[in-house]
Design a protein around this motif. Sequence first.
Motif, PDB file in Angstrom:
ATOM      1  N   ASP A 168      -3.443  -2.217   0.460  1.00 49.84           N
ATOM      2  CA  ASP A 168      -3.059  -2.320  -0.936  1.00 49.84           C
ATOM      3  C   ASP A 168      -1.649  -2.922  -1.034  1.00 49.84           C
ATOM      4  O   ASP A 168      -0.660  -2.224  -1.297  1.00 49.84           O
ATOM      5  CB  ASP A 168      -3.103  -0.929  -1.569  1.00 49.84           C
ATOM      6  CG  ASP A 168      -2.937  -0.977  -3.087  1.00 49.84           C
ATOM      7  OD1 ASP A 168      -2.667  -2.074  -3.616  1.00 49.84           O
ATOM      8  OD2 ASP A 168      -3.066   0.086  -3.725  1.00 49.84           O
ATOM      9  N   ARG A 183       0.480  -2.472  -4.350  1.00 43.10           N
ATOM     10  CA  ARG A 183       1.192  -1.198  -4.438  1.00 43.10           C
ATOM     11  C   ARG A 183       2.466  -1.240  -3.601  1.00 43.10           C
ATOM     12  O   ARG A 183       3.506  -0.697  -3.996  1.00 43.10           O
ATOM     13  CB  ARG A 183       0.282  -0.061  -3.956  1.00 43.10           C
ATOM     14  CG  ARG A 183       0.959   1.312  -3.947  1.00 43.10           C
ATOM     15  CD  ARG A 183      -0.029   2.391  -3.511  1.00 43.10           C
ATOM     16  NE  ARG A 183      -0.597   2.112  -2.216  1.00 43.10           N
ATOM     17  CZ  ARG A 183       0.019   2.374  -1.054  1.00 43.10           C
ATOM     18  NH1 ARG A 183       1.231   2.909  -1.052  1.00 43.10           N
ATOM     19  NH2 ARG A 183      -0.564   2.097   0.090  1.00 43.10           N
ATOM     20  N   SER A 212      11.043  -5.862  -2.749  1.00 38.77           N
ATOM     21  CA  SER A 212       9.798  -6.226  -3.429  1.00 38.77           C
ATOM     22  C   SER A 212       9.576  -7.731  -3.386  1.00 38.77           C
ATOM     23  O   SER A 212       8.443  -8.210  -3.194  1.00 38.77           O
ATOM     24  CB  SER A 212       9.830  -5.740  -4.891  1.00 38.77           C
ATOM     25  OG  SER A 212       9.816  -4.324  -4.952  1.00 38.77           O
ATOM     26  N   GLU A 235       7.512   2.964   0.082  1.00 49.56           N
ATOM     27  CA  GLU A 235       6.619   4.107  -0.061  1.00 49.56           C
ATOM     28  C   GLU A 235       6.134   4.558   1.319  1.00 49.56           C
ATOM     29  O   GLU A 235       5.829   3.740   2.179  1.00 49.56           O
ATOM     30  CB  GLU A 235       5.420   3.729  -0.936  1.00 49.56           C
ATOM     31  CG  GLU A 235       4.541   4.889  -1.348  1.00 49.56           C
ATOM     32  CD  GLU A 235       3.492   5.242  -0.307  1.00 49.56           C
ATOM     33  OE1 GLU A 235       3.037   6.393  -0.308  1.00 49.56           O
ATOM     34  OE2 GLU A 235       3.129   4.378   0.521  1.00 49.56           O
ATOM     35  N   ALA A 261       5.186  -3.041  -5.425  1.00 55.52           N
ATOM     36  CA  ALA A 261       5.781  -2.195  -6.466  1.00 55.52           C
ATOM     37  C   ALA A 261       6.698  -1.127  -5.883  1.00 55.52           C
ATOM     38  O   ALA A 261       7.741  -0.815  -6.465  1.00 55.52           O
ATOM     39  CB  ALA A 261       4.675  -1.548  -7.297  1.00 55.52           C
ATOM     40  N   THR A 262       6.309  -0.573  -4.722  1.00 53.09           N
ATOM     41  CA  THR A 262       7.106   0.483  -4.075  1.00 53.09           C
ATOM     42  C   THR A 262       7.247   0.142  -2.595  1.00 53.09           C
ATOM     43  O   THR A 262       6.537   0.683  -1.755  1.00 53.09           O
ATOM     44  CB  THR A 262       6.434   1.856  -4.238  1.00 53.09           C
ATOM     45  OG1 THR A 262       5.087   1.780  -3.749  1.00 53.09           O
ATOM     46  CG2 THR A 262       6.408   2.284  -5.685  1.00 53.09           C
ATOM     47  N   ARG A 268       1.430   6.957   1.835  1.00 49.23           N
ATOM     48  CA  ARG A 268       0.209   6.255   2.260  1.00 49.23           C
ATOM     49  C   ARG A 268       0.496   5.193   3.310  1.00 49.23           C
ATOM     50  O   ARG A 268      -0.280   5.009   4.247  1.00 49.23           O
ATOM     51  CB  ARG A 268      -0.460   5.610   1.039  1.00 49.23           C
ATOM     52  CG  ARG A 268      -1.247   6.589   0.174  1.00 49.23           C
ATOM     53  CD  ARG A 268      -1.861   5.879  -1.018  1.00 49.23           C
ATOM     54  NE  ARG A 268      -2.739   4.758  -0.639  1.00 49.23           N
ATOM     55  CZ  ARG A 268      -3.338   3.961  -1.525  1.00 49.23           C
ATOM     56  NH1 ARG A 268      -3.139   4.157  -2.831  1.00 49.23           N
ATOM     57  NH2 ARG A 268      -4.111   2.972  -1.117  1.00 49.23           N
ATOM     58  N   THR A 269       1.602   4.498   3.159  1.00 49.33           N
ATOM     59  CA  THR A 269       1.880   3.369   4.052  1.00 49.33           C
ATOM     60  C   THR A 269       1.997   3.796   5.507  1.00 49.33           C
ATOM     61  O   THR A 269       1.544   3.089   6.409  1.00 49.33           O
ATOM     62  CB  THR A 269       3.166   2.646   3.605  1.00 49.33           C
ATOM     63  OG1 THR A 269       3.030   2.253   2.242  1.00 49.33           O
ATOM     64  CG2 THR A 269       3.433   1.423   4.473  1.00 49.33           C
TER      65      THR A 269
END
Length: 446
Positions: A265, A268, A314, A275, A271-272, A278-279
């Motif tokens: 993803d 996503r 980003s 992060e 955007a972050t 999940r990453t």
Amino acid sequence: MQPLDRFGLPKDAVLRWTLFAGVLLRLLLFKPLYPLNNDDHIGVVRYLLQYHVLPAADVASQGYHPPLYYLLAAPFVALADVRGAELLSLGLSVANLWLLARLVATTPLIASDTARRHALAFAAFLPQFVVFGLFVSNDTLSYLVGTMFLLVAFAYIERPSIGWLMALAAVLGVGLLTKGTFLAFLPVAAGIIVAVGWRRRAGMARLLGEAALCLAVAGVVGSYKFVENYRRFGRPIVHNLDFPSNAKAGEAGAITGVASFADFDVPRLVATPFERRRTLHSVPLLLYATTWYSYIRDSNLAKIRRTGWKWVASLLCLAGILPTALGLIGLGRALRGVGDVAQLRTLSEPRFVALGQRTTATALLVATLGIVVWAGVKYDVWTCFQGRLLFPVLFSGLLLLAGGFDAVVAWRSGARRWLTAGLVASYAFWGVYYVVEVASVLTGRA
């Protein structure tokens, strides 16, 4: 193909000035970039200088690596400590960029001059490649040796001889003396020799003998650490994660199931960009993020991690989308051509050389990715999945990028201007990153 001058520099003005700009960028980063990263490679060199012996895998955190970089760095460290070793890394990085420029300029595997110029721009300016090439680390030597292996392998495919065979073996041995990931090169080297021998209709005994000779010479040259490991631990391959003292809290438990290999993803992540929930459990996202920006804090260039500046990260993440897509298109194109191997003996010489070189480059990238993923899965540690570990075969990636670019343009000729605009935007985003980070260090706000 583009000609070279007597110094091995591209005669094409854009390629030449891109090479010069890449060298200048490395020189400009030399002072602001603190040369030590998260891995204590300088500790190995200092141990060598203090005790006049190389540390074993259980003595220093980076002692599991083969010794060549540390042996080369020792006199530089003795003269000027870490900045001396950084000077060695700078020289290796510049030499590697020159070899990459030579390959990009002369390879017939890149069809258009536009794709050729974009490929060299990536080698010259890609932030993670540039920064990791300047650290006190065996990474920077591994990048140069990987490029040298491809250069020699291409020459052997084009002009097979005992001389080039021994050169291939020697470079492979130097690779094994530099970093363990060069184990992935062994089957590829053997495959090259067998394929070339088959094409020449050499007898089975001869082509197997030549492959065995290559691997034997490489083993003799590069076996130091593997022999030491076997004598000390009873097995030739040892990683620092085999020792509990090197385990770091929070790094384990990367693989959570099929999702760890399917989650890609990227929007996503744009955007972050930092992060972690999940990453850290997604192999594709970790490889993607660590290729295009400093997802893991690894240097003093850390302004983009601060609140108010994450938009730069980003941008870097966004900048990787188009080249990644082009690389995947190039990979599909290369894999489709593998079917021509069935006609190995009947192909014209130019087609055979192109097939052999393209397949070699692709196989090296896949094999290196395979050994990186294998290690990450074995130790179940998310820090194993880093894009920098693929940089020894960066030229393979550049070929896929260029191949994807040319494939899209061949399909829709009008796409050339849009692809170029997108890639130039990526270079602009990289420029923003360099300006923000260097200005932050020079003004004391890093």
